[in-house]
Motif scaffolding. Structure first.
Motif, mmCIF file in Angstrom:
data_model
loop_
_atom_site.group_PDB
_atom_site.id
_atom_site.type_symbol
_atom_site.label_atom_id
_atom_site.label_comp_id
_atom_site.label_asym_id
_atom_site.label_seq_id
_atom_site.Cartn_x
_atom_site.Cartn_y
_atom_site.Cartn_z
ATOM 1 N N MET A 1 13.301 4.904 -3.871
ATOM 2 C CA MET A 1 13.354 3.375 -4.007
ATOM 3 C C MET A 1 14.727 3.107 -3.305
ATOM 4 O O MET A 1 14.627 1.839 -2.704
ATOM 5 N N ARG A 63 8.989 -0.033 -6.314
ATOM 6 C CA ARG A 63 8.244 1.458 -6.603
ATOM 7 C C ARG A 63 9.120 2.652 -6.700
ATOM 8 O O ARG A 63 10.133 2.785 -5.559
ATOM 9 N N ALA A 64 9.218 3.381 -7.562
ATOM 10 C CA ALA A 64 10.034 4.752 -7.523
ATOM 11 C C ALA A 64 9.521 5.797 -6.686
ATOM 12 O O ALA A 64 10.274 6.780 -6.162
ATOM 13 N N ASP A 65 8.074 5.664 -6.339
ATOM 14 C CA ASP A 65 7.397 6.821 -5.600
ATOM 15 C C ASP A 65 7.314 6.419 -4.262
ATOM 16 O O ASP A 65 6.522 7.186 -3.634
ATOM 17 N N VAL A 66 8.291 5.649 -3.700
ATOM 18 C CA VAL A 66 7.789 5.555 -2.233
ATOM 19 C C VAL A 66 8.378 6.650 -1.307
ATOM 20 O O VAL A 66 9.699 6.910 -1.443
ATOM 21 N N ASP A 67 7.407 6.953 -0.363
ATOM 22 C CA ASP A 67 8.061 7.969 0.605
ATOM 23 C C ASP A 67 8.472 7.395 1.842
ATOM 24 O O ASP A 67 7.701 6.416 2.343
#
Length: 164
Positions: A1, A63-67
């Protein structure tokens, strides 16, 4: 993030800085006797780019799960270098509007040696590549299609202005 937010923050600051530079250059050109051509489509361009960037903020930054794809980010960084090359080549004549300075020769140095509208090529690539940095393929495709429609209008107006 944090990395995604930093990337979007830098892109946002860059775009705002470019709008300020464009406004300054436009004012100077108009003071020299230049005139704007086909200003009616300009709000469309601004709206498209604002929506593109705002949408990325909405979809990515919180979003915490962004790659983040390092490969696509590298491509985007190269595009930024090319963008700077275009702006530097045009110097005080660079603007986000179509501004014609009567009697001024066409710029044929820098990237203009290779393609007549290098900035539009770069912008088209940016609109798809930055979403790819975050894995948003569909987003890049949708905004690329919208950008193609706006560029079709823009390039026709600019080519008509350059012929005169």
């Amino acid at each position: 993030m944090l990395l995604a937010g930093a990337i979007l923050g830098l892109v946002t600051l860059q775009r705002l800085g470019e709008l300020l530079l464009s406004r300054r250059n436009t004012g100077r050109l108009l003071a020299q006797g230049a005139h704007e051509v086909a200003p009616g489509h300009y709000p469309l361009i601004v709206a498209l780019h604002a929506a593109w960037l705002a949408g990325l903020w909405y979809l990515v930054a919180w979003r915490a799960d962004v790659d983040v794809s390092v490969g696509w980010l590298a491509v985007f960084v190269v595009l930024q270098a090319l963008r700077v090359w275009v702006i530097a080549t045009l110097g005080p004549r660079w603007t986000t509007r179509i501004i014609v300075l009567p009697g001024a020769p066409l710029v044929k140095e820098g990237p203009f040696r290779f393609v007549s509208h290098p900035n539009y090529c770069i912008v088209a690539a940016e609109i798809v590549v930055l979403p790819l940095v975050f894995g948003l393929v569909w987003y890049g495709i949708v905004f690329s299609a919208l950008n193609a429609l706006v560029l079709w209008i823009r390039i026709r107006a600019e080519e008509a202005a350059l012929r005169q």
